[in-house]
Design a protein around this motif. Structure first.
Motif, PDB file in Angstrom:
ATOM      1  N   ILE A   1     -34.422 -12.125  22.906  1.00  0.00           N
ATOM      2  CA  ILE A   1     -34.387 -13.588  23.024  1.00  0.00           C
ATOM      3  C   ILE A   1     -33.939 -14.224  21.717  1.00  0.00           C
ATOM      4  O   ILE A   1     -33.255 -15.251  21.723  1.00  0.00           O
ATOM      5  N   SER A   2     -34.244 -13.611  20.595  1.00  0.00           N
ATOM      6  CA  SER A   2     -33.789 -14.152  19.302  1.00  0.00           C
ATOM      7  C   SER A   2     -32.274 -14.081  19.203  1.00  0.00           C
ATOM      8  O   SER A   2     -31.635 -14.937  18.576  1.00  0.00           O
ATOM      9  N   GLY A   3     -31.689 -13.080  19.832  1.00  0.00           N
ATOM     10  CA  GLY A   3     -30.230 -12.956  19.864  1.00  0.00           C
ATOM     11  C   GLY A   3     -29.589 -14.075  20.668  1.00  0.00           C
ATOM     12  O   GLY A   3     -28.504 -14.550  20.338  1.00  0.00           O
ATOM     13  N   ARG A   4     -30.290 -14.510  21.708  1.00  0.00           N
ATOM     14  CA  ARG A   4     -29.754 -15.615  22.525  1.00  0.00           C
ATOM     15  C   ARG A   4     -29.812 -16.929  21.750  1.00  0.00           C
ATOM     16  O   ARG A   4     -28.863 -17.716  21.768  1.00  0.00           O
ATOM     17  N   SER A   5     -30.928 -17.161  21.079  1.00  0.00           N
ATOM     18  CA  SER A   5     -31.017 -18.366  20.227  1.00  0.00           C
ATOM     19  C   SER A   5     -29.953 -18.322  19.137  1.00  0.00           C
ATOM     20  O   SER A   5     -29.337 -19.333  18.807  1.00  0.00           O
ATOM     21  N   ALA A   6     -29.748 -17.120  18.601  1.00  0.00           N
ATOM     22  CA  ALA A   6     -28.792 -16.963  17.505  1.00  0.00           C
ATOM     23  C   ALA A   6     -27.372 -17.292  17.957  1.00  0.00           C
ATOM     24  O   ALA A   6     -26.588 -17.872  17.200  1.00  0.00           O
ATOM     25  N   LYS A   7     -27.066 -16.921  19.207  1.00  0.00           N
ATOM     26  CA  LYS A   7     -25.706 -17.201  19.702  1.00  0.00           C
ATOM     27  C   LYS A   7     -25.456 -18.708  19.735  1.00  0.00           C
ATOM     28  O   LYS A   7     -24.415 -19.202  19.304  1.00  0.00           O
ATOM     29  N   THR A   8     -26.446 -19.435  20.223  1.00  0.00           N
ATOM     30  CA  THR A   8     -26.331 -20.901  20.254  1.00  0.00           C
ATOM     31  C   THR A   8     -26.214 -21.454  18.833  1.00  0.00           C
ATOM     32  O   THR A   8     -25.412 -22.364  18.566  1.00  0.00           O
ATOM     33  N   ALA A   9     -27.005 -20.903  17.929  1.00  0.00           N
ATOM     34  CA  ALA A   9     -26.983 -21.375  16.540  1.00  0.00           C
ATOM     35  C   ALA A   9     -25.627 -21.112  15.889  1.00  0.00           C
ATOM     36  O   ALA A   9     -25.096 -21.953  15.154  1.00  0.00           O
ATOM     37  N   VAL A  10     -25.060 -19.965  16.177  1.00  0.00           N
ATOM     38  CA  VAL A  10     -23.760 -19.604  15.598  1.00  0.00           C
ATOM     39  C   VAL A  10     -22.681 -20.554  16.114  1.00  0.00           C
ATOM     40  O   VAL A  10     -21.805 -21.013  15.349  1.00  0.00           O
ATOM     41  N   GLU A  11     -22.753 -20.891  17.387  1.00  0.00           N
ATOM     42  CA  GLU A  11     -21.775 -21.834  17.948  1.00  0.00           C
ATOM     43  C   GLU A  11     -21.913 -23.207  17.295  1.00  0.00           C
ATOM     44  O   GLU A  11     -20.917 -23.872  16.971  1.00  0.00           O
ATOM     45  N   ALA A  12     -23.170 -23.607  17.089  1.00  0.00           N
ATOM     46  CA  ALA A  12     -23.411 -24.905  16.440  1.00  0.00           C
ATOM     47  C   ALA A  12     -22.901 -24.885  14.991  1.00  0.00           C
ATOM     48  O   ALA A  12     -22.327 -25.872  14.507  1.00  0.00           O
ATOM     49  N   ALA A  13     -23.098 -23.764  14.323  1.00  0.00           N
ATOM     50  CA  ALA A  13     -22.636 -23.635  12.940  1.00  0.00           C
ATOM     51  C   ALA A  13     -21.118 -23.737  12.873  1.00  0.00           C
ATOM     52  O   ALA A  13     -20.563 -24.402  11.983  1.00  0.00           O
TER      53      ALA A  13
END
Lengths: 376, 277
Positions: free
Chosen positions: A283-295
């Motif tokens: 689940i942390s990987g899923r949050s990270a994907k969203t964060a990377v897109e936002a970055a």
């Protein structure tokens, strides 16, 4: 054309097992993994398979190994406390080289902890939980579809390498419902254990001259042999002398280590030109994907490395990554476990920043984005 | 002609690990004779054990053999039996293995009435680790972890098995070896979970600490202490003190056997599906 279904991660895991040819389940009820057992309890009798709810987690693991030795592809599912209880027998399966699959739907805490919340703090236990040196393969899917396909892969790896394989995902992915496609039979590869072709009189169950993964005979097929949790010779009988113990334990590790190219799987997302990477699974990987897109939208060259195989650890990949980014952010639902591995492989080549959380909630993308900005 | 044990013993695996004076060899030979009498194919037997002196037995016999973790033999055996209900699954276990660390598995295997034959070698002690008290060590007996005499009450294994739901419960001794053959034959033939407690002697770690001057004294103690159940039951209560019955102590035929019930369900589901089509 496969079947489209709306399934929970735990149910997808059961479906993946059935797709892989699993006909044996031994388990014990425990939150948040119970739906795997419930699904198997319904489906296995329909297809002539064996379902056992045992008296405890230890017996469930034992029954799974017994079923596997008698020729079945066998599954058990559990969570934190139950995973702790299974450890001795997981080591037995590793040393005796009996293929089986163990699902650990991770919840929070040491002890009873947070049974209904997600956790990723069993990840070192997945590697080192049983005593002694031993090979481990552990997969970390993050999506319901991926739980299905990685469960199929888990059985394939177990059969191919004669070893227990752990699938570790967290409570959120286990309980989340998503649309998945269950492919028609034959679309995904399904692998069975290699059986001996020699006459029974010549069969040696742990014959290193046959390669690192010697053929495995099932019980009752004419190859009468001995299986013991003691260190053993190529004939399976106890040995307590040097150098056999040393060389055989090295062979067990080699089954995994020398096949990393086959076993280690990961997703790289926007990493080609990344200056900051996030290393995250589940689940942390899923949050990270969203964060990377936002970055990226904010003009930061961020990317994601998401391991699907956490053990063996993707050492070479993380080492290479650390040489070309300024920093790696490691969000995990623990107080800092897998970050130790990332740090070990990065060898000081870049900054390593952790985000830890163990209060029963996931790490949200905003937290990760903030840390990505810091590391940039 | 003398019985040819070699047909069942794995070449090159003897001598066994058991001490001089240990009675396990007597039971070992009985088991081989019984398998021969019943004409069971060696390929069709899985012999499963846990940890301890008794649990080393499977290594010596030419069956499908599985030496597992301490106390867990019945969990492994249950998995094997459910995977292959058409095969013979037997468990050999010691008193500590079966009723201490494995006690939970023992009672639940009894409750399920799964068709497994369980031989509990009761030598009243943890022998392999050097003589610590077990759940069957008699009160007052000396053990390395009861240096002032055992204060721990003990299990009666047949009563435990019966109470937990086993459908065949028997007791034999290494002294009454001929009778043991008959008990094992009945136990293996019985459909359902059968428990045979077999009284054994550990001169090395139990006898020497407890005033048995020789292994023979321990066998003579068995001779004096255990009597056929029919004779035992005829005695008035004041004469049974310190005595124990041997033979088939409890038997209930016709109870549902676990695998039959489970695979009966599988068949029923199959018929329902076909009926619908």
């Amino acid at each position: 054309m496969g079947k489209i279904k709306l399934l929970q991660g735990n149910e997808a895991c059961a479906e993946g097992a059935l797709y892989a040819g699993c006909t044996f389940f031994g388990g014990y009820p425990i939150t948040p993994s119970t739906e795997v057992a419930e699904y198997m309890a319904k489906r296995l009798p329909q297809i002539g398979g064996a379902f056992l709810q045992m008296e405890d987690e230890i017996a469930a693991m034992a029954a799974v190994i017994g079923g596997a030795l008698a020729g079945k592809k066998a599954l058990t599912a559990t969570s934190g406390p139950g995973f702790s209880l299974k450890q001795e027998n997981i080591g037995f399966a590793a040393l005796t080289e009996i293929p089986c699959v163990i699902v650990n739907v991770m919840r929070g805490g040491p002890s009873t902890g947070v049974p209904t919340g997600p956790g990723q703090s069993d990840i070192m236990q997945c590697r080192w939980g049983t005593h002694g040196d031993h090979p481990v393969i552990c997969l970390t899917p993050a999506y319901v579809q991926e739980i299905f396909s990685e469960t199929v892969r888990a059985f394939n790896l177990a059969e191919k390498y004669r070893t227990p394989v752990i699938i570790a995902f967290d409570e959120i992915v286990g309980h989340m419902r998503e649309r998945i496609e269950i492919p028609d039979p034959g679309v995904l590869p399904v692998q069975d254990r290699t059986k001996p072709t020699c006459p029974p009189s010549e069969y040696l169950p742990y014959d290193e001259s046959k390669g690192d993964v010697p053929p495995m005979a099932n019980f009752f097929e004419g190859y009468r042999y001995h299986v013991t949790g003691l260190n053993h010779g190529s004939d399976g009988f106890p040995v307590n002398a040097s150098p056999r113990i040393h060389t055989d334990e090295l062979r067990l590790l080699r089954k995994v280590e020398s096949n990393r190219a086959d076993i280690v799987r990961f997703e790289e997302y926007l990493l080609e030109d990344a200056e900051v990477a996030v290393f995250a699974y589940g689940i942390s990987g899923r949050s990270a994907k969203t964060a990377v897109e936002a970055a990226r939208k904010a003009g930061i060259k961020a990317g994601l490395f998401r391991p699907l195989t956490i053990w063996p650890f993707p050492e070479a990949q993380v080492a290479a990554l650390s040489a070309r980014v300024k920093g790696i952010v490691v969000p995990e639902l623990s107080l800092g476990q897998i970050i130790l591995e990332v740090d070990r492989c990065a060898k000081g080549r870049c900054r390593i920043e952790g985000i830890y959380r163990v209060d029963g909630d996931p790490i949200n993308p905003a937290q990760i984005l903030a840390k990505v900005k810091e590391a940039n | 002609m003398a019985f040819q044990y070699d047909r069942y013993i794995r070449g090159g695996k003897l001598p066994h690990i058991w001490c001089p004076g240990c009675t396990y060899g007597i039971v070992f030979k009985s088991l081989l004779r019984v398998v021969d009498t019943l004409a069971i194919s060696k390929d069709d037997i899985a012999l499963v054990s846990g940890i301890g002196c008794a649990s080393r037995l499977p290594g010596y016999v030419d069956f499908n053999t599985l030496h597992t973790t301490h106390g867990r033999a019945l969990g492994f055996a249950t998995g094997i039996k459910m995977a292959r209900p058409d095969k013979h699954v037997m468990v050999v276990s010691g008193d500590g293995d079966a009723t201490a660390i494995g006690g939970n598995h023992f009672i639940h295997a009894c409750r399920r009435n799964i068709d497994i034959t369980v031989l509990v070698f009761n030598n009243y002690i943890y022998g392999m680790t050097g003589g610590q008290y077990s759940p069957t060590t008699p009160s007052g007996h000396m053990a390395s972890t009861m240096p002032y005499g055992n204060v721990d009450p003990s299990f009666n294994i047949p009563e435990l098995a019966k109470g937990a739901g086993a459908s065949f419960v028997a007791r034999g001794t290494a002294y009454h070896a001929a009778g043991l053959d008959k008990l094992l034959i009945e136990a293996i033939r019985h459909k359902g979970l059968s428990v045979v407690e077999i009284i054994n002697a550990c001169p090395t770690t139990h006898g020497r600490r407890n005033k048995f001057k020789s292994p023979t004294d321990m066998l003579l103690w068995m001779k004096d202490t255990f009597m056929p159940v029919a004779a035992f039951e005829k005695l008035p209560p004041e004469k049974t003190a310190g005595k124990f019955p041997i033979g088939v102590l409890y038997r209930k035929e016709g109870l549902p056997e676990y695998c039959e019930t489970y695979y009966g369900l599988v068949e029923r589901l199959k018929r329902q599906r076909e009926g619908r089509v």
